[in-house]
Scaffold this motif. Structure first.
Motif, mmCIF file in Angstrom:
data_model
loop_
_atom_site.group_PDB
_atom_site.id
_atom_site.type_symbol
_atom_site.label_atom_id
_atom_site.label_comp_id
_atom_site.label_asym_id
_atom_site.label_seq_id
_atom_site.Cartn_x
_atom_site.Cartn_y
_atom_site.Cartn_z
ATOM 1 N N MET A 255 -11.162 29.783 39.967
ATOM 2 C CA MET A 255 -10.083 28.806 39.989
ATOM 3 C C MET A 255 -8.821 29.422 40.603
ATOM 4 N N GLY A 256 -8.276 28.748 41.602
ATOM 5 C CA GLY A 256 -7.047 29.206 42.237
ATOM 6 C C GLY A 256 -7.231 30.307 43.258
ATOM 7 N N ASP A 257 -8.451 30.823 43.398
ATOM 8 C CA ASP A 257 -8.714 31.871 44.390
ATOM 9 C C ASP A 257 -9.358 31.208 45.602
ATOM 10 N N PHE A 258 -8.576 31.045 46.662
ATOM 11 C CA PHE A 258 -9.037 30.299 47.835
ATOM 12 C C PHE A 258 -9.698 31.194 48.890
#
Length: 260
Positions: A240-243
């Motif tokens: 989550m939140g790591d693109f």
């Protein structure tokens, strides 16, 4: 910026066994196509050739890794192309290498594998006149191409052409008998771009026609992918939140074990 690295692949069988074809293409269709690309792209392209009878059909891992766009012409010896080499070319196309498939290459192992259909069509070899009509004049492959291209003598290809719906339809051809054919189509598979262009039967001097060669050169220029990398689309897991930092995935059971 370095030139587009083009490999022109030719079956090179008709030229060896049929005097009429050898008279039209004394050093092979692949060399006629090579010269056309060199003429139209000039210093923008570095063009080499490979043929069916070369070791590994001239399409080694090293050659493909150093090829930005591969052009393909085959006819009587599709079955002689090694499945191992086809799988290698397929992997490179999905990883971003461009592919330009010409005329009877519609029935090649690599094109049918990429399309997932029979790629069959209606045909007649009877010295037809072909008119190649541009239906998408804004497309880069149509740049500088007359409307229509007139090919005085050519084999007829007609519908139904059993291919998936093209991503883009650029040219439609009409013939003396009233038949029509989707003669210039593009597709995207994985990270690679594919252009199919039908004019070019071995019995006629179509690959000496400057407008046909211009289309092929435009197709080569269009098919170049991102030359900074060559990679297959890959399934990765992202937190989550790591693109940006995907994690490898080896199967549902393996990942389930790691999460416990």
């Amino acid at each position: 910026m370095r030139p587009i690295r083009v490999t022109v692949w030719g079956e090179n069988r008709h030229e060896q066994v049929e005097p009429r074809v050898a008279e039209i293409y004394p050093d092979g269709m692949h060399n006629a196509i090579r010269r056309g690309i060199e003429h139209w792209l000039g210093e923008q392209a570095a063009v080499t050739t490979a043929t069916l009878d070369d070791p590994e059909h001239g399409l080694t891992e090293e050659v493909l890794a150093g090829t930005d766009v591969l052009t393909w012409w085959g006819h009587v010896a599709h079955a002689e192309v090694s499945d191992e080499v086809v799988d290698r070319v397929h992997r490179h196309v999905l990883s971003g290498m461009g592919l330009v498939v010409l005329h009877s290459g519609h029935w090649s192992k690599i094109f049918t594998k990429l399309m997932g259909t029979t790629c069959t069509l209606r045909w007649r070899s009877a010295n037809d006149r072909e008119l190649v009509w541009t239906v998408n004049p804004a497309h880069p492959i149509a740049r500088g191409i007359p409307h229509p291209i007139e090919i005085p003598a050519q084999e007829m290809y007609g519908e139904q052409f059993d291919i998936p719906a093209p991503d883009e339809l650029i040219f439609i051809s009409s013939f003396t008998g009233g038949e029509v054919f989707r003669s210039g189509c593009t597709f995207r598979r994985g990270n690679g771009k594919i252009f199919y262009f039908s004019p070019g039967d071995q019995d006629y001097p179509v690959y000496h026609h400057p407008d046909v060669l211009h289309v092929i050169a435009n197709g080569v220029e269009w098919a170049v992918g991102d030359r900074s990398r060559r990679e297959l689309p890959t399934l990765l897991r992202y937190e989550m939140g790591d693109f940006f930092n995907g994690h490898g995935y080896r199967g549902a059971l393996h990942n389930k074990e790691n999460s416990q």
